[in-house]
Design a protein around this motif. Structure first.
Motif, short mmCIF file in Angstrom:
data_model
loop_
_atom_site.label_atom_id
_atom_site.label_comp_id
_atom_site.label_asym_id
_atom_site.label_seq_id
_atom_site.Cartn_x
_atom_site.Cartn_y
_atom_site.Cartn_z
N PHE A 21 -1.39 0.18 -5.21
CA PHE A 21 0.01 0.56 -5.39
C PHE A 21 0.93 -0.40 -4.62
CE2 PHE A 21 3.69 3.23 -4.03
CZ PHE A 21 4.28 3.35 -5.28
N ILE A 22 0.55 -0.71 -3.37
CA ILE A 22 1.34 -1.65 -2.57
C ILE A 22 1.35 -3.02 -3.23
CG2 ILE A 22 1.39 -2.92 -0.38
CD1 ILE A 22 0.52 -0.27 0.97
N ASN A 23 0.20 -3.46 -3.71
CA ASN A 23 0.13 -4.76 -4.39
C ASN A 23 1.02 -4.78 -5.63
OD1 ASN A 23 -1.60 -5.80 -2.48
ND2 ASN A 23 -3.45 -5.42 -3.68
N LEU A 24 1.07 -3.70 -6.36
CA LEU A 24 1.94 -3.59 -7.53
C LEU A 24 3.41 -3.73 -7.12
CD1 LEU A 24 2.28 -2.83 -10.59
CD2 LEU A 24 2.49 -0.47 -9.80
N LEU A 25 3.80 -3.03 -6.04
CA LEU A 25 5.18 -3.12 -5.56
C LEU A 25 5.54 -4.53 -5.13
CD1 LEU A 25 5.49 0.13 -3.40
CD2 LEU A 25 6.54 -0.31 -5.62
N ARG A 26 4.56 -5.27 -4.63
CA ARG A 26 4.79 -6.63 -4.14
C ARG A 26 4.55 -7.68 -5.23
NH1 ARG A 26 1.77 -8.16 0.52
NH2 ARG A 26 3.49 -9.54 0.98
N ASN A 27 4.43 -7.23 -6.49
CA ASN A 27 4.22 -8.12 -7.65
C ASN A 27 2.96 -8.97 -7.54
OD1 ASN A 27 6.52 -7.31 -9.13
ND2 ASN A 27 7.80 -8.54 -7.78
N LYS A 28 1.94 -8.42 -6.92
CA LYS A 28 0.66 -9.11 -6.85
C LYS A 28 -0.18 -8.69 -8.05
CE LYS A 28 0.18 -9.99 -1.94
NZ LYS A 28 -0.75 -9.87 -0.80
N PRO A 29 -1.07 -9.55 -8.52
CA PRO A 29 -1.90 -9.19 -9.69
C PRO A 29 -2.86 -8.05 -9.37
CG PRO A 29 -2.57 -11.32 -8.78
CD PRO A 29 -1.34 -10.90 -8.04
N PHE A 30 -3.12 -7.23 -10.37
CA PHE A 30 -4.05 -6.11 -10.22
C PHE A 30 -5.46 -6.65 -10.04
CE2 PHE A 30 -7.00 -2.98 -11.98
CZ PHE A 30 -6.70 -1.90 -11.16
N GLN A 31 -6.19 -6.06 -9.10
CA GLN A 31 -7.59 -6.43 -8.86
C GLN A 31 -8.47 -5.22 -9.12
OE1 GLN A 31 -6.95 -7.58 -4.72
NE2 GLN A 31 -7.59 -9.65 -5.26
N VAL A 32 -9.48 -5.40 -9.95
CA VAL A 32 -10.40 -4.31 -10.25
C VAL A 32 -11.25 -3.99 -9.03
CG1 VAL A 32 -12.34 -3.58 -11.68
CG2 VAL A 32 -10.44 -4.85 -12.70
N ASP A 33 -11.82 -5.00 -8.41
CA ASP A 33 -12.66 -4.81 -7.23
C ASP A 33 -11.87 -5.21 -5.99
OD1 ASP A 33 -14.91 -3.99 -8.70
OD2 ASP A 33 -15.38 -6.08 -9.17
N ILE A 34 -11.29 -4.22 -5.33
CA ILE A 34 -10.49 -4.49 -4.14
C ILE A 34 -11.20 -3.91 -2.93
CG2 ILE A 34 -9.06 -2.40 -4.30
CD1 ILE A 34 -6.66 -4.21 -3.59
N GLU A 35 -11.13 -4.61 -1.82
CA GLU A 35 -11.80 -4.13 -0.61
C GLU A 35 -11.09 -2.90 -0.07
OE1 GLU A 35 -12.85 -6.78 2.54
OE2 GLU A 35 -13.05 -8.46 1.13
N ARG A 36 -11.88 -1.98 0.45
CA ARG A 36 -11.35 -0.77 1.07
C ARG A 36 -10.61 -1.11 2.35
NH1 ARG A 36 -15.54 3.94 2.37
NH2 ARG A 36 -14.13 4.44 4.02
N THR A 37 -9.51 -0.44 2.61
CA THR A 37 -8.78 -0.62 3.86
C THR A 37 -9.51 0.16 4.93
OG1 THR A 37 -6.70 -0.77 2.62
CG2 THR A 37 -6.53 -0.38 4.99
N GLU A 38 -10.05 -0.53 5.90
CA GLU A 38 -10.85 0.13 6.94
C GLU A 38 -9.97 0.72 8.05
OE1 GLU A 38 -14.03 0.90 6.89
OE2 GLU A 38 -14.22 -0.06 4.95
N GLU A 39 -8.95 0.01 8.48
CA GLU A 39 -8.09 0.50 9.54
C GLU A 39 -6.69 0.74 8.98
OE1 GLU A 39 -8.36 -1.74 13.12
OE2 GLU A 39 -10.50 -1.38 13.30
N TYR A 40 -5.82 -0.25 9.11
CA TYR A 40 -4.50 -0.11 8.53
C TYR A 40 -3.97 -1.48 8.16
CZ TYR A 40 -2.62 -1.66 13.00
OH TYR A 40 -2.33 -2.38 14.12
N GLN A 41 -2.96 -1.47 7.30
CA GLN A 41 -2.34 -2.70 6.85
C GLN A 41 -0.85 -2.43 6.67
OE1 GLN A 41 -4.25 -4.40 3.41
NE2 GLN A 41 -2.35 -5.29 2.70
N ILE A 42 -0.04 -3.33 7.17
CA ILE A 42 1.42 -3.20 7.00
C ILE A 42 1.88 -4.40 6.17
CG2 ILE A 42 3.66 -3.08 8.12
CD1 ILE A 42 2.15 -1.99 10.61
N SER A 43 2.51 -4.12 5.04
CA SER A 43 3.02 -5.16 4.17
C SER A 43 4.54 -5.05 4.13
CB SER A 43 2.48 -4.99 2.75
OG SER A 43 1.07 -5.02 2.75
N LEU A 44 5.20 -6.18 3.93
CA LEU A 44 6.65 -6.19 3.84
C LEU A 44 7.10 -6.38 2.41
CD1 LEU A 44 7.76 -8.35 6.90
CD2 LEU A 44 7.77 -5.87 6.69
N LEU A 45 8.15 -5.68 2.06
CA LEU A 45 8.80 -5.81 0.77
C LEU A 45 10.28 -6.00 1.05
CD1 LEU A 45 8.65 -5.52 -2.36
CD2 LEU A 45 8.98 -3.08 -2.03
#
Length: 108
Positions: A21-45
């Motif tokens: 969902f975050i990647n979609l908001l940031r206009n990144k291409p959809f990935q079928v096999d995406i790594e699980r977020t183990e801790e946390y990630q902060i992205s800027l929009l």
């Protein structure tokens, strides 16, 4: 130009598409096999509407890391402007947990 900073948290069970969902908001291409977020990630929009420039922090916390740690949950929700809830329509247990995620966001 006026600048506004917002914190948006993305919550939901593991594997429900928070990072996608975050990647979609940031206009990144959809990935079928995406790594699980183990801790946390902060992205800027960043975007501008009229004369207001918005800087939005998108907080994605790995569910397994998040569920067992009260301190992390508290920090995750602190000062959040909004929360997006993700769930998997094909996974009944993720749907059953929707009320818990809503309650969690109100309590923190």
């Amino acid at each position: 130009m006026e600048k506004r900073k917002l914190k948006v948290v993305i919550v939901g069970d593991s594997g429900t598409g928070k990072t996608s969902f975050i990647n979609l908001l940031r206009n990144k291409p959809f990935q079928v096999d995406i790594e699980r977020t183990e801790e946390y990630q902060i992205s800027l929009l960043e975007f501008t509407i009229g004369t207001i420039h918005y800087v939005v922090q998108l907080w994605d916390c790995g569910s397994s890391h998040f569920e067992n740690n009260d301190l992390i949950r508290s920090a995750f929700f602190r000062n959040a402007s909004a929360a997006f809830l993700t769930f998997d329509l094909s996974d009944h247990s993720s749907i059953e947990k929707i009320p818990r995620w809503i309650q969690e966001s109100y309590e923190n």
